[in-house]
Write a protein that holds these residues in place. Structure first.
Motif, short mmCIF file in Angstrom:
data_model
loop_
_atom_site.label_atom_id
_atom_site.label_comp_id
_atom_site.label_asym_id
_atom_site.label_seq_id
_atom_site.Cartn_x
_atom_site.Cartn_y
_atom_site.Cartn_z
N GLY A 12 0.78 -1.18 -0.06
CA GLY A 12 -0.15 0.05 0.10
C GLY A 12 0.69 1.22 -0.14
O GLY A 12 2.06 1.14 -0.25
N GLY A 15 4.09 0.97 2.40
CA GLY A 15 4.85 -0.28 1.94
C GLY A 15 5.96 0.19 0.68
O GLY A 15 7.09 -0.04 0.69
N VAL A 43 -8.91 -0.24 -0.33
CA VAL A 43 -10.12 0.59 -0.43
C VAL A 43 -9.64 1.86 0.15
O VAL A 43 -9.14 2.04 1.08
CB VAL A 43 -11.31 -0.12 0.37
CG1 VAL A 43 -12.51 1.00 0.26
CG2 VAL A 43 -11.69 -1.52 -0.15
N GLY A 45 -11.33 6.38 0.18
CA GLY A 45 -12.24 7.10 -0.34
C GLY A 45 -11.96 7.81 -1.81
O GLY A 45 -12.75 7.70 -2.62
N CYS A 163 4.04 -2.98 6.84
CA CYS A 163 2.77 -2.03 6.15
C CYS A 163 1.94 -2.86 5.89
O CYS A 163 1.29 -2.48 4.67
CB CYS A 163 3.57 -1.38 5.25
SG CYS A 163 5.15 -0.36 5.69
N GLY A 189 -15.64 1.65 6.90
CA GLY A 189 -16.14 2.69 5.62
C GLY A 189 -16.80 1.43 4.59
O GLY A 189 -16.17 0.44 4.29
N PHE A 230 -19.28 10.80 2.37
CA PHE A 230 -18.20 11.48 1.45
C PHE A 230 -18.63 11.13 -0.10
O PHE A 230 -19.39 10.14 -0.44
CB PHE A 230 -16.96 10.88 1.48
CG PHE A 230 -16.56 9.76 1.61
CD1 PHE A 230 -16.51 9.17 0.27
CD2 PHE A 230 -16.36 8.70 2.57
CE1 PHE A 230 -16.09 7.72 0.02
CE2 PHE A 230 -16.06 7.43 2.25
CZ PHE A 230 -16.07 6.77 0.96
N ALA A 305 4.56 1.02 10.01
CA ALA A 305 4.34 2.27 9.32
C ALA A 305 2.93 2.16 8.84
O ALA A 305 2.38 0.96 8.55
CB ALA A 305 5.23 2.70 8.22
N GLY A 306 2.12 3.46 8.75
CA GLY A 306 0.95 3.36 8.02
C GLY A 306 -0.41 2.84 8.94
O GLY A 306 -0.30 2.90 10.19
N GLY A 319 -4.78 9.70 5.69
CA GLY A 319 -4.31 8.36 6.17
C GLY A 319 -3.13 8.18 5.07
O GLY A 319 -2.13 7.69 5.29
N SER A 320 -3.44 8.33 3.94
CA SER A 320 -2.61 7.78 2.88
C SER A 320 -1.29 8.77 2.87
O SER A 320 -0.17 8.22 2.71
CB SER A 320 -3.10 7.96 1.40
OG SER A 320 -3.36 9.42 1.15
N ASN A 321 -1.28 10.14 3.27
CA ASN A 321 -0.15 10.62 3.08
C ASN A 321 0.44 10.57 4.44
O ASN A 321 1.88 10.45 4.47
CB ASN A 321 -0.64 12.28 3.29
CG ASN A 321 -1.59 12.51 4.43
OD1 ASN A 321 -2.58 11.75 4.63
ND2 ASN A 321 -1.71 13.85 4.63
N ALA A 323 0.71 7.54 5.91
CA ALA A 323 1.14 6.33 5.33
C ALA A 323 2.62 6.53 4.70
O ALA A 323 3.62 5.87 4.92
CB ALA A 323 0.35 5.46 4.79
C1 LIG Z 1 -13.43 3.68 3.08
C2 LIG Z 1 -12.13 4.49 3.21
C3 LIG Z 1 -11.99 5.72 2.88
C4 LIG Z 1 -10.61 6.49 2.90
N1 LIG Z 1 -10.54 7.72 2.58
C5 LIG Z 1 -9.29 8.20 2.60
C6 LIG Z 1 -9.09 9.41 1.71
O1 LIG Z 1 -9.98 10.12 1.09
N2 LIG Z 1 -7.67 9.92 1.87
C7 LIG Z 1 -6.88 9.20 2.59
O2 LIG Z 1 -5.54 9.88 2.67
N3 LIG Z 1 -7.11 8.19 3.35
C8 LIG Z 1 -8.00 7.62 3.35
N4 LIG Z 1 -8.41 6.34 4.04
C9 LIG Z 1 -7.53 5.69 4.57
C10 LIG Z 1 -6.38 5.12 3.73
O3 LIG Z 1 -6.97 4.41 2.91
C11 LIG Z 1 -5.22 4.62 4.51
O4 LIG Z 1 -4.68 5.40 5.69
C12 LIG Z 1 -3.83 4.12 3.82
O5 LIG Z 1 -4.38 3.29 2.70
C13 LIG Z 1 -3.01 3.42 4.50
O6 LIG Z 1 -1.86 2.75 3.92
P1 LIG Z 1 -1.18 1.61 4.24
O7 LIG Z 1 -0.23 1.51 3.28
O8 LIG Z 1 -0.75 1.75 5.65
O9 LIG Z 1 -2.24 0.43 4.35
P2 LIG Z 1 -3.04 -0.28 3.13
O10 LIG Z 1 -3.29 0.74 2.14
O11 LIG Z 1 -4.13 -0.88 3.68
O12 LIG Z 1 -2.12 -1.26 2.44
C14 LIG Z 1 -1.62 -2.38 3.23
C15 LIG Z 1 -1.41 -3.51 2.29
O13 LIG Z 1 -0.86 -4.75 2.91
C16 LIG Z 1 -1.32 -5.60 2.27
N5 LIG Z 1 -1.24 -6.94 3.22
C17 LIG Z 1 -2.17 -6.85 4.48
N6 LIG Z 1 -1.67 -7.99 5.07
C18 LIG Z 1 -0.87 -8.67 4.40
C19 LIG Z 1 0.01 -9.77 4.77
N7 LIG Z 1 -0.07 -10.50 6.01
N8 LIG Z 1 1.03 -10.16 3.66
C20 LIG Z 1 1.35 -9.34 2.47
N9 LIG Z 1 0.44 -8.20 2.36
C21 LIG Z 1 -0.26 -7.88 3.04
C22 LIG Z 1 -2.75 -5.49 1.61
O14 LIG Z 1 -3.06 -6.30 0.71
C23 LIG Z 1 -2.23 -4.12 1.27
O15 LIG Z 1 -1.83 -4.08 0.15
C24 LIG Z 1 -9.66 5.97 3.71
C25 LIG Z 1 -9.86 4.47 4.20
C26 LIG Z 1 -11.26 3.72 3.97
C27 LIG Z 1 -11.24 2.48 4.31
#
Ligand SMILES: Cc1cc2nc3c(=O)[nH]c(=O)nc-3n(C[C@H](O)[C@H](O)[C@H](O)COP(=O)(O)OP(=O)(O)OC[C@H]3O[C@@H](n4cnc5c(N)ncnc54)[C@H](O)[C@@H]3O)c2cc1C
Length: 435
Positions: A12, A15, A43, A45, A163, A189, A230, A305-306, A319-321, A323
């Motif tokens: 994500g 990572g 997923v 927004g 991550c 969500g 949203f 992280a994230g 959240g994405s930022n 992360a």
């Molecule tokens: C409905 C909704 C709306 C949102 N809207 C926004 C928005 O508009 N703007 C914003 O900035 N943030 C938004 N967020 C938050 C945002 O999506 C997250 O904060 C962000 O994606 C976090 O990134 P990440 O890399 O930490 O985790 P993730 O994006 O969840 O990535 C985690 C990755 O790890 C992989 N994974 C998980 N477990 C394992 C495992 N055991 N082995 C291998 N791979 C694995 C998953 O498949 C995934 O690819 C929203 C979230 C939701 C649910």
């Protein structure tokens, strides 16, 4: 046995940022992703933030990044069942930073994550999709690798960067937290992507081609639970969704799809989506526990992280930022650890220091009281959204009653619903949570 400098779990935003940062510095990095491809099941927004993406992929906007629309207008509605008080900001100056980097833009994660991960691969990281990490491996009290679901799937590295998102089981396996995330620290969500022709979206949301708008909706749409609805515009679709605290869903037993259907049928939302075709339906958890619910951020041979580390600023829909920034800082920390030849918690604690210096922990610290307030006072948004709508209705109805009399009527209504001591307490609590 091949040993990497770093294993990153999850492709994500966090990572990919970590993997790209380390690979670019010449470290050997493997990026493990359980999805068939990065973003396959992710997923969001849909609003991404340019500054943080550019810190991972400089000038990404010139490199074919799958940007749906660049946000030029952000609106906030305080809604009742059939009306809304609306505030917002629209500005071409807000849309881009002076160097041309978009400030905020919409994405569809299946496209964005795939493209973003490709950039980490181009930097030299080895991306292995379709691989679930089931456990971390320990040796002499430190994390030394991961166990994957594959045959002969043990991999070793100096550091493992977790991550793996909100439902991370690995955070506990790595002894960074000793219990699962609690329901009141999670929101659920639910989201639909509704297809519409670009010119229809532009006419309905008052946009030029390429421009995007966001609408966040507080009040009746969450039916007394803490959260918000949203609408975000993509190129030829609109993402519409609603997120509420899991603990409130458990209490009210309202099915999430019912909330989403209610939002889509709201008289102010329905015309924006009319004639659209549902292309996708998804649901995902959001970590909303804030600073108090964060796990330990580092250990011997491991960083997190994230979302896996609870890094979401729910109030600002960020959240994405967080992360991407945390992932990048984790990556920089491992690069420094490699330079020192020391991957112990002592060196990896540099990560926490970097986060303290960044907006990530500064913002989470600023809003540290907000999650507790959201859990305890789900009534706040509904009550004040309704009062704001009544006040607007009164003031905007031209019926021969003087404005001063109208003002008195509004005040009487307000203090009847929230007597002054309660009103003062509400204001104080909100101020304390966001100051
Ligand atoms: C409905 C909704 C709306 C949102 N809207 C926004 C928005 O508009 N703007 C914003 O900035 N943030 C938004 N967020 C938050 C945002 O999506 C997250 O904060 C962000 O994606 C976090 O990134 P990440 O890399 O930490 O985790 P993730 O994006 O969840 O990535 C985690 C990755 O790890 C992989 N994974 C998980 N477990 C394992 C495992 N055991 N082995 C291998 N791979 C694995 C998953 O498949 C995934 O690819 C929203 C979230 C939701 C649910």
């Amino acid at each position: 046995m091949e040993k990497f400098d770093a294993i990153v779990v999850g492709a994500g935003p966090a990572g990919v940022a970590a993997a790209a940062t380390m690979a670019r510095a010449g470290l050997s990095v493997v990026l493990l992703e359980r999805g068939e491809y990065p973003g396959a099941k992710n997923v969001m927004g849909g609003v991404m933030y340019g500054r943080m993406a550019a810190e991972v992929v400089p000038e990404f906007w010139t490199q074919g990044a799958p940007i749906e629309r660049v946000v030029v207008e952000e609106r906030l509605w305080l809604a009742t069942e059939d009306s809304a008080v609306s505030v917002g900001h629209r500005s071409p100056a807000m849309a881009y930073h002076p160097d041309g980097c978009p400030n905020a833009f919409t994405v569809l994660r299946a496209r964005w994550d795939r493209w973003f991960a490709q950039k980490a691969e181009e930097a030299g990281a080895l991306l292995v999709p379709g691989t679930t990490v089931e456990d971390v491996l320990w040796q002499d009290g430190r994390v030394v690798g991961v166990r994957t679901g594959r045959e002969e799937g043990d991999l070793y590295a100096h550091v493992v960067v977790l991550c793996d998102g909100v439902n991370s089981a690995l955070v506990q396996r790595a002894k960074l937290r000793d219990h699962p995330v609690e329901p009141h620290h999670l929101a659920l969500g639910v989201k639909e992507v509704v297809g519409l022709p670009p010119e229809v979206i532009e006419a309905r949301f008052n946009l030029e081609p390429g421009q995007g708008a966001t609408i966040e909706i507080y009040g009746a749409v969450t039916r007394g639970m803490s959260g918000y609805g949203f609408l975000y515009t993509n190129h030829d679709s609109v993402s519409v969704g609603v997120g509420v605290l899991v603990s409130h869903l458990m209490r009210t037993r309202i099915p999430p799809y019912e909330l989403l259907e209610g939002l889509k049928q709201h008289p102010l939302v329905r015309p924006l989506l009319a004639g659209g075709e549902t292309l996708e339906y998804s649901a995902h958890a959001i970590p909303e526990g804030g600073l108090a619910a964060m796990p330990k951020l580092y250990g011997d041979g491991v960083l997190v992280a994230g979302d896996a580390a609870m890094m979401v600023n729910g109030l600002h829909r960020e959240g994405s930022n967080l992360a991407m920034t945390a992932g990048r800082l984790a990556g920089e920390t491992v690069v420094e650890a490699k330079r020192r030849g020391d991957f112990s918690a002592r060196t990896l604690s540099l990560y926490a220091a970097k986060l303290e210096e960044s907006f990530v922990l500064k913002d989470l610290r600023k809003y540290r009281h907000l999650p507790e307030l959201a859990e305890r006072r789900p009534d706040l948004f509904g009550t004040y959204a309704e009062l704001a709508n009544r006040a607007a209705h009164e003031m905007l109805t031209v019926d021969g009653v003087s404005k001063r009399d109208k003002q008195r009527k509004i005040w009487r209504e307000l203090t009847r619903r929230r007597p002054l001591p309660f009103l003062t307490r509400d204001l104080y609590e909100v101020w304390k949570a966001i100051r």
